[in-house]
Design a protein around this motif. Structure first.
Motif, PDB file in Angstrom:
ATOM      1  N   ASN A 125      60.430  64.461   7.603  1.00 37.49           N
ATOM      2  CA  ASN A 125      59.991  63.913   8.892  1.00 37.49           C
ATOM      3  C   ASN A 125      58.590  64.392   9.232  1.00 37.49           C
ATOM      4  O   ASN A 125      57.736  63.610   9.660  1.00 37.49           O
ATOM      5  N   THR A 126      58.345  65.673   9.036  1.00 40.44           N
ATOM      6  CA  THR A 126      57.036  66.255   9.340  1.00 40.44           C
ATOM      7  C   THR A 126      55.953  65.617   8.479  1.00 40.44           C
ATOM      8  O   THR A 126      54.884  65.248   8.976  1.00 40.44           O
TER       9      THR A 126
ATOM     10  N   LYS B  85      55.340  62.017   9.569  1.00 35.95           N
ATOM     11  CA  LYS B  85      54.603  61.982  10.840  1.00 35.95           C
ATOM     12  C   LYS B  85      53.131  62.302  10.620  1.00 35.95           C
ATOM     13  O   LYS B  85      52.252  61.665  11.214  1.00 35.95           O
ATOM     14  N   THR B  86      52.846  63.281   9.777  1.00 34.68           N
ATOM     15  CA  THR B  86      51.465  63.648   9.484  1.00 34.68           C
ATOM     16  C   THR B  86      50.723  62.476   8.845  1.00 34.68           C
ATOM     17  O   THR B  86      49.597  62.148   9.244  1.00 34.68           O
TER      18      THR B  86
ATOM     19  N   GLY C  76      51.531  59.350   9.069  1.00 33.09           N
ATOM     20  CA  GLY C  76      51.415  58.319  10.093  1.00 33.09           C
ATOM     21  C   GLY C  76      50.215  58.565  10.994  1.00 33.09           C
ATOM     22  O   GLY C  76      49.463  57.636  11.315  1.00 33.09           O
ATOM     23  N   GLN C  77      50.034  59.816  11.395  1.00 29.72           N
ATOM     24  CA  GLN C  77      48.880  60.171  12.231  1.00 29.72           C
ATOM     25  C   GLN C  77      47.571  59.910  11.481  1.00 29.72           C
ATOM     26  O   GLN C  77      46.604  59.427  12.066  1.00 29.72           O
TER      27      GLN C  77
END
Length: 95
Positions: free
Chosen positions: A27-28, A31-32, A34-35
């Motif tokens: 997940n982390t 998310k990274t 994605g950012q």
């Protein structure tokens, strides 16, 4: 017989905790990434004409995302399977 059942349960709980940790890490990472894509999109809009990038790099990033999504989906499937097995012993443990 009870000892074998306890050992099997303990092993399942260990595997379950590992899968949960792997899912958190996945997940982390997603998310990274994605950012990073959000920032890249902003740069495309705001720095049009001055932004340089290469197709190989973008293709590599997209391939990496797809591999991470497949891995994440596999982990979710493994978590569900472990939950099903743990449920046979009773309610899921509080972690």
């Amino acid at each position: 017989m009870m000892k074998r059942k306890d050992e099997a349960y303990d092993q399942l709980v260990r595997e379950y905790k590992e899968v949960l940790a792997d899912i958190d890490a996945s997940n982390t990472e997603l998310k990274t990434i994605g950012q990073d894509f959000i920032e890249f999109g902003k740069d495309i809009i705001n720095k049009r004409g001055t932004l340089s990038f290469d197709k190989e790099s973008i293709d590599s990033d997209v391939s990496r995302v797809m591999a991470l999504i497949r891995k994440h989906d596999e982990l979710i499937g493994k978590r569900r399977e472990l939950e099903r097995k743990l449920d046979e012993f009773g309610p899921l443990p509080k972690l």
